[in-house]
Write an enzyme that holds these catalytic residues in place. Sequence first.
Site, mmCIF file in Angstrom:
data_model
loop_
_atom_site.group_PDB
_atom_site.id
_atom_site.type_symbol
_atom_site.label_atom_id
_atom_site.label_comp_id
_atom_site.label_asym_id
_atom_site.label_seq_id
_atom_site.Cartn_x
_atom_site.Cartn_y
_atom_site.Cartn_z
ATOM 1 N N SER A 241 43.152 49.142 96.627
ATOM 2 C CA SER A 241 42.245 49.728 96.959
ATOM 3 C C SER A 241 41.077 48.598 96.643
ATOM 4 O O SER A 241 40.547 48.206 95.642
ATOM 5 C CB SER A 241 41.887 50.598 96.870
ATOM 6 O OG SER A 241 41.938 51.134 95.453
ATOM 7 N N CYS A 296 50.206 47.681 102.589
ATOM 8 C CA CYS A 296 48.598 46.777 103.616
ATOM 9 C C CYS A 296 48.613 45.357 104.735
ATOM 10 O O CYS A 296 48.069 45.246 105.197
ATOM 11 C CB CYS A 296 48.789 45.961 102.217
ATOM 12 S SG CYS A 296 49.701 44.549 101.661
ATOM 13 N N GLU A 396 39.492 52.169 105.123
ATOM 14 C CA GLU A 396 41.182 52.548 105.436
ATOM 15 C C GLU A 396 42.050 53.962 105.181
ATOM 16 O O GLU A 396 41.686 54.410 104.355
ATOM 17 C CB GLU A 396 41.526 51.042 104.437
ATOM 18 C CG GLU A 396 43.062 50.948 104.225
ATOM 19 C CD GLU A 396 43.734 49.993 102.760
ATOM 20 O OE1 GLU A 396 43.192 50.199 101.407
ATOM 21 O OE2 GLU A 396 44.656 49.947 103.190
HETATM 22 P P1 NAD Z 1 44.798 51.977 93.862
HETATM 23 O O1 NAD Z 1 43.742 51.031 93.833
HETATM 24 O O2 NAD Z 1 44.577 53.571 93.414
HETATM 25 O O3 NAD Z 1 45.207 51.020 92.583
HETATM 26 C C1 NAD Z 1 46.256 50.283 91.957
HETATM 27 C C2 NAD Z 1 46.383 50.141 90.805
HETATM 28 O O4 NAD Z 1 45.543 49.669 90.516
HETATM 29 C C3 NAD Z 1 47.394 50.731 90.186
HETATM 30 O O5 NAD Z 1 48.491 50.259 89.366
HETATM 31 C C4 NAD Z 1 46.234 51.640 89.426
HETATM 32 O O6 NAD Z 1 46.568 52.465 87.756
HETATM 33 C C5 NAD Z 1 45.237 50.949 88.857
HETATM 34 N N1 NAD Z 1 43.238 52.115 89.091
HETATM 35 C C6 NAD Z 1 43.582 53.043 89.832
HETATM 36 N N2 NAD Z 1 42.489 53.229 89.911
HETATM 37 C C7 NAD Z 1 41.797 52.698 89.039
HETATM 38 C C8 NAD Z 1 40.560 52.300 88.025
HETATM 39 N N3 NAD Z 1 39.282 53.332 88.890
HETATM 40 N N4 NAD Z 1 40.156 51.340 87.526
HETATM 41 C C9 NAD Z 1 41.715 50.375 87.438
HETATM 42 N N5 NAD Z 1 42.322 49.755 87.220
HETATM 43 C C10 NAD Z 1 42.657 51.477 88.826
HETATM 44 O O7 NAD Z 1 45.764 51.410 94.976
HETATM 45 P P2 NAD Z 1 47.620 52.125 95.071
HETATM 46 O O8 NAD Z 1 46.617 53.704 95.901
HETATM 47 O O9 NAD Z 1 47.740 52.431 94.417
HETATM 48 O O10 NAD Z 1 47.739 51.468 96.601
HETATM 49 C C11 NAD Z 1 47.794 51.401 98.104
HETATM 50 C C12 NAD Z 1 46.601 50.361 98.276
HETATM 51 O O11 NAD Z 1 46.427 49.130 97.206
HETATM 52 C C13 NAD Z 1 45.562 50.127 99.441
HETATM 53 O O12 NAD Z 1 44.642 50.014 99.219
HETATM 54 C C14 NAD Z 1 46.418 49.012 100.224
HETATM 55 O O13 NAD Z 1 46.202 48.386 100.733
HETATM 56 C C15 NAD Z 1 46.692 47.891 98.802
HETATM 57 N N6 NAD Z 1 47.839 46.909 99.438
HETATM 58 C C16 NAD Z 1 46.845 45.932 99.314
HETATM 59 C C17 NAD Z 1 47.732 44.737 99.866
HETATM 60 C C18 NAD Z 1 47.477 43.218 99.628
HETATM 61 O O14 NAD Z 1 47.893 42.953 99.468
HETATM 62 N N7 NAD Z 1 46.134 42.863 99.305
HETATM 63 C C19 NAD Z 1 49.151 45.013 99.130
HETATM 64 C C20 NAD Z 1 49.638 46.643 98.277
HETATM 65 C C21 NAD Z 1 48.614 47.323 98.705
#
Ligand code: NAD
Length: 511
Positions: A241, A296, A396
């Site tokens: 995210s 995404c 989003e």
């Molecule tokens: P997320 O940001 O919650 O988690 C992503 C990763 O970060 C995970 O491994 C998680 O453990 C870690 N994480 C979560 N919170 C954290 C924090 N506070 N500090 C450090 N690490 C942390 O995302 P999600 O819910 O797993 O995935 C969905 C999101 O990913 C959506 O926003 C989507 O748009 C995005 N996404 C983007 C792409 C792209 O190519 N731009 C591709 C796939 C997914």
Amino acid sequence: MNSDPTAAAAGGALAPDLVQHWVDGALRAGVGGRTAPVTNPATGQVLRRVALADQEDTEAAISAADRAFPKWRDLSLTRRTEVLFSFRELLNSRKHELAAIITSEHGKVLDDALGEVARGQEVVEFACGLAHLLKGGFSENASTRVDVHSVRQPLGPVAVISPFNFPAMVPMWFFPIAIACGNTVVLKPSEKDPSAALWLAGLWKEAGLPDGVFNVVNGDRIAVDTLLTDPRIKSVSFVGSTPVAQYVYETGSAHGKRVQALGGAKNHMIVLPDADLDLAADAAINAGFGSAGERCMAISALVPVGGIADDLVARIADRAAKIVTGDGTLGCDMGPLVTREHRDRVSDYVDAGEASGARIVVDGRLIDPRGDAGGFWLGPTLIDHVTPDMSVYTDEIFGPVLSVVRVDTYEEAIELVNGNPYGNGVAIFTNDGGAARRFQNEIEVGMVGVNVPIPVPMAYYSFGGWKNSLFGDAHAHGTEGIQFFTRGKVITTRWLDPSHAGIDLGFPQNR
Ligand code: NAD
């Protein structure tokens, strides 16, 4: 520690009660004892638990990657290619196993999970061409009897931090290329669906990758922060995210690392009045509701231009009503959302849209799923008359919710998209080549589709958005991936002979 590779590769990731870490070619239980539940979203049942790494576990993985680096870096290109090729063959022959793991922990339907594996495999295939991709340049006689050549060298241990929505493909955007370039890897997958990463670790071992070149730490922020701050980690590839992407980019950069941090998205699909409305309706359905909108590159805002809106919305509503939502193993079209909390959050956005005056045309909150009552269900939802100030548009949502934002002109559509803080993907539907050409030029988004609703670039191009959808300079895979995972070096050589004699304190000039 269990050093049996098949324990991880052939079901060890699924069978045990605890999904462990993978360090130095073996399972590692973890020191701190912190764990989190891993749930089947189609039933709501806890399948197993995942170990959450403490700093010590993460440092153990970094140490393994650090120790393995010198040997792996120095292995010949031919030998590295052999391992990559063997990994590709194993992955291709056992992709159904991986797809089943993905469906059980993520919820997406089996076909979609197979599609995810196929797109990851394309990157492995691209990386198999490493010998060609890593070629440098050579200029003979750049100056008289002086030659210049360039090489690209690996960085060292690198980190990959991935999201829940593509537990296999997103890690595979990065690690095949990182490994092909001679780096070693520590992968931190999402704690929501961690088993795919461990299965892939076992597959690497079977493919002949030396221990320590590929490691997995499962965990949360503690593992992420350790990866972002440990000086032995040279680069961070993050996908998730936007707020976390920004944090990762800023923290990793402040610690001297190369960072590519891909964030969230709000993807628009503009439909011009001349478009074939049936084909556009099909595309909107596929891109809006595939993987329950947890992509995404999903389309979340449909932008009909001019007088076609009523007609287009009716065609989409017709199709949405026929989508079968249910358990991904039962041949349904669309699966559940990943967690109960996430489903409730998405559903709250629908409530908020309705309360602020949007019209719910198809209401996924009323779904009767083909699956267990405990699953995290929300059916396809179509909301019309959404305005750009509503939260259902500004945020989003990451669920099966397609908002219709009506505009009168092409210019208004461009203004809407370019004014959005995200810039991941966008699509235009039209038969007018001139309009499509103008659109490609004017739109401020990283990946553009012309009559293609989910324009995910092939592995040999690079994937990445603009604005709040990507922090850093390098997009994923393709030539940008090769550049991200290597450092350039230029070597100037002369073999001394009497013509080079003499003292000259002037700045070297080419002669
Ligand atoms: P997320 O940001 O919650 O988690 C992503 C990763 O970060 C995970 O491994 C998680 O453990 C870690 N994480 C979560 N919170 C954290 C924090 N506070 N500090 C450090 N690490 C942390 O995302 P999600 O819910 O797993 O995935 C969905 C999101 O990913 C959506 O926003 C989507 O748009 C995005 N996404 C983007 C792409 C792209 O190519 N731009 C591709 C796939 C997914």
